[in-house]
Scaffold this active site. Structure first.
Site, PDB file in Angstrom:
ATOM      1  N   GLY A   1       0.842  -1.190   0.000  1.00 12.53           N
ATOM      2  CA  GLY A   1       0.000   0.000   0.000  1.00 12.53           C
ATOM      3  C   GLY A   1       0.874   1.236   0.000  1.00 12.53           C
ATOM      4  NE  ARG A   2       4.586   2.428   5.055  1.00  5.31           N
ATOM      5  CZ  ARG A   2       4.097   2.949   6.179  1.00  5.31           C
ATOM      6  NH1 ARG A   2       4.171   4.244   6.364  1.00  5.31           N
ATOM      7  NH2 ARG A   2       3.571   2.176   7.094  1.00  5.31           N
TER       8      ARG A   2
ATOM      9  NE  ARG B   1       2.945   6.897   8.802  1.00  9.83           N
ATOM     10  CZ  ARG B   1       4.243   7.115   8.645  1.00  9.83           C
ATOM     11  NH1 ARG B   1       4.688   8.294   8.221  1.00  9.83           N
ATOM     12  NH2 ARG B   1       5.117   6.162   8.922  1.00  9.83           N
TER      13      ARG B   1
ATOM     14  CE1 TYR C   1       3.678   5.560  12.205  1.00 12.15           C
ATOM     15  CE2 TYR C   1       1.795   4.599  13.316  1.00 12.15           C
ATOM     16  CZ  TYR C   1       2.414   5.025  12.148  1.00 12.15           C
ATOM     17  OH  TYR C   1       1.758   4.921  10.950  1.00 12.15           O
TER      18      TYR C   1
ATOM     19  CB  CYS D   1      -5.545  22.519  21.561  1.00 19.05           C
ATOM     20  SG  CYS D   1      -6.046  24.160  21.030  1.00 19.05           S
ATOM     21  CD  GLU D   2      -3.816  16.859  22.460  1.00 22.80           C
ATOM     22  OE1 GLU D   2      -2.846  16.544  23.180  1.00 22.80           O
ATOM     23  OE2 GLU D   2      -5.012  16.736  22.803  1.00 22.80           O
TER      24      GLU D   2
END
Length: 468
Positions: A311-312, A352, A356, A383-384
Site C-alpha cells: 500500500g504505502r 503519524r 509513533y 491544541c496538543e
C-alpha cells in the site's frame, strides 16, 4: 556539524534542495516554486487553498506497474498476485487506477468494501481483511462475492462459514498466521510477533485448518502473514516465508494435496527522509523468490502462487501535502535555539508523527532562499503539544508567515488517518496528471461538521424551563 537539538539530522548547506528518493520523481523547482507532476504548488494553493494533499497519478500508476512486474518476474513459474492495501489511501479514483494497472484490492472494513464496489471493482478481485470483522460486514462481503476472506481467529472461521452457508456459496478463505518474526520497525508497526491482536499462532493453525476443511461452505486456499510496515530489506520477509512454508507443507500433507496459494503480506518501506535507504523492490522480490524456491525444494513441495499486499510503497512517495505558514516562534534552550514553524494543518491531516514518531521532510514550496539553513520544528495548529508535523528539518532562516510549506511522502496513511480533532475540516485530496489538477475528495466544510450534530436541530431550553 549536526545541531545539538537534532543530532540525528545531518547538516546541510542547501535548505532548498529536494532529496532524491524522498520527493516525488520528477519534482523540481521553476522560478523557485515547487512543481510536482507538472503542477505548480503555489498555483494549486491559490485555487484550492491550504492544506491540501496532492497525489501524482502518473507516479502512483508507475509504481503499481513496477511492483507488479517485479513480483511477476520473480515468481514467473508459480505466478503472483498483487493486492493494493486500500487502507493506505482509498478513493474511487485510486481504486480504479489499481484495477487498470492489473492489481487486486485488499479492504478491511465495510466502508472500504462499499467504496470499492461503488467504484466498479470486481468483487472476485477483492480480499477482505480485519481482526474483528462485524457480522454485517461479513454478510455484505459474502453476498457481494468477495474473492477471499482472511480469517483472523477461530471465531471468524465460524462466522464466515455461517454467512456463506446462508448465502448458498462456498467462500474462499486464507488463514492468517503469526509467524513470530519481529520486523525491524516501530513496535506499533510490527504485526506478527506473539503479543498482538492479529492472526493465530503456528501451533494452533493445524486444528483451525482442519476445522475449516470440515465446513462445506469454506474453501481453504492458503495461508497469510504480515510482519509489519516500513521494512527496508528482504530478510524479515524471507524468514517469515520460510516459517510459513513449513506449515504450508504440513497442511498440504494433511489434506493430501498442496495448498495453492501463499500470501506474504506487505510492509515494504519507503524513504521519508534522506537518511532512509530502502532496498529496491526488484531486489526484495528476487531475494524473496530465491528463499521461497529454496525452502520449497527442501520441503519437497511445489512453489505456491504468491500474493503480496503493498500500500504505502505504491502511494506514499507520490503524495505531497502543502500548508501555509502561520506563526514563527524561536525558543531558546540550553542546547541552542529551536524555531517552531506553525502551519494550518497538523495531526488532523497527518496523525503519524503523533502516533509513533514518524519522521518527514519539508521544504518551502513558494520560493527559494539564499538565507543560511536554520533548524526548525514544523508544528500543527491543534491544541496538543504532540501535534508535530516534522520533528526536525533544515529550512532557510528567513522562513516567514505566508510561505507555502510542502511535506514529502504523505500519500499513504495521512488522508486515511485524518480526523476532525478541534472540529477542523479535513483537507481535500487532489490528483495531478500531466500538469492537470483535479479533486478526488473535496475539502470538508464547517457545514459538513455541524450537519452531524443533532443538537443543533433542537431549540435549547431557557433557564428554569422543564427539561423533560
Amino acid at each position: 556539524m549536526p545541531h545539538p537539538l537534532a543530532p540525528q539530522l545531518p547538516a546541510t548547506d542547501d535548505a532548498n534542495a529536494l532529496a532524491a528518493g524522498v520527493w516525488p520523481e520528477g519534482a523540481e523547482r521553476r522560478d523557485g516554486a515547487l512543481v510536482v507532476g507538472g503542477a505548480i504548488l503555489p498555483a494549486v494553493a491559490a485555487e484550492h487553498g491550504t492544506p491540501f494533499l496532492l497525489v501524482d497519478e502518473g507516479l502512483v500508476r508507475a509504481r503499481a506497474r513496477r511492483i507488479r512486474a517485479a513480483f511477476e518476474a520473480a515468481f514467473a513459474v508459480s505466478g503472483a498476485d498483487v493486492y493494493y492495501a486500500g487502507k493506505a489511501l482509498l478513493t474511487a479514483d485510486v481504486a480504479r487506477w489499481m484495477r487498470e494497472e492489473g492489481l487486486r484490492l485488499d479492504v478491511c472494513t465495510g466502508g472500504e468494501l462499499a467504496l470499492a464496489l461503488a467504484a466498479g471493482l470486481e468483487p472476485a478481485r477483492l480480499g477482505f481483511h480485519g481482526n474483528n470483522k462485524g457480522l454485517l460486514e461479513i454478510e455484505q462481503g459474502v453476498a457481494a462475492g468477495v474473492g477471499t476472506f482472511v480469517l483472523d481467529s477461530e471465531v471468524e472461521v465460524e462466522r464466515v462459514a455461517e454467512a456463506a452457508a446462508r448465502a448458498g456459496r462456498v467462500q474462499r478463505v486464507r488463514l492468517r498466521i503469526s509467524v513470530g518474526v519481529h520486523a525491524s520497525t516501530h513496535e506499533f508497526l510490527a504485526t506478527s510477533h506473539e503479543d498482538q491482536k492479529f492472526g493465530v499462532p503456528i501451533a494452533e493453525a493445524p486444528a483451525l485448518a482442519a476445522r475449516i476443511r470440515e465446513l462445506p461452505s469454506l474453501e481453504l486456499v492458503g495461508l497469510h502473514t504480515h510482519i509489519g510496515s516500513q521494512i527496508f530489506d528482504h530478510e524479515g520477509f524471507a524468514e517469515s516465508a520460510r516459517r510459513l512454508l513449513a506449515l504450508h507443507a504440513e497442511l498440504g500433507e494433511a489434506a493430501g494435496a498442496p495448498l495453492p496459494e501463499l500470501n506474504l503480506g506487505g510492509g515494504f518501506g519507503i524513504a521519508y527522509t534522506a537518511a532512509d535507504s530502502p532496498e529496491p523492490i526488484e531486489a526484495i522480490a528476487d531475494r524473496l523468490a530465491a528463499s521461497v524456491h529454496e525452502r520449497c525444494a527442501e520441503l519437497g513441495i511445489p512453489v505456491p502462487r504468491i500474493a503480496i499486499e503493498p500500500g504505502r510503497w505504491i502511494v506514499g512517495p507520490a503524495g505531497v501535502t502543502a500548508y501555509t505558514v502561520g506563526t514563527i516562534k524561536p525558543v531558546q534552550l540550553d542546547e541552542g535555539v529551536r524555531t517552531y514553524v506553525s502551519v494550518d494543518g497538523g495531526m488532523g491531516d497527518n496523525a503519524r508523527p503523533a502516533l509513533y514518531g514518524a519522521q518527514y521532510s519539508a521544504r518551502i514550496a513558494s520560493r527559494v532562499s539564499e538565507a543560511e539553513a536554520a533548524l526548525v520544528r514544523v508544528a500543527g495548529r491543534h491544541c496538543e503539544s504532540g501535534d508535530i508535523v516534522v520533528d526536525a528539518e533544515w529550512l532557510p532562516a528567513d522562513v516567514a508567515p505566508g510561505d507555502l510549506l510542502a511535506v514529502a511522502a504523505t500519500g499513504a496513511y495521512c488522508h486515511s488517518l485524518a480526523s476532525n480533532y478541534n472540529l477542523a475540516p479535513r483537507p481535500p485530496v487532489l490528483a495531478v496528471r500531466d500538469g492537470v489538477v483535479r479533486t478526488l475528495v473535496r475539502r470538508e466544510t464547517i457545514d459538513d461538521l455541524l450537519a452531524r450534530d443533532t443538537g443543533l436541530g433542537r431549540v435549547a431550553p431557557t433557564a428554569g424551563e422543564d427539561h423533560e
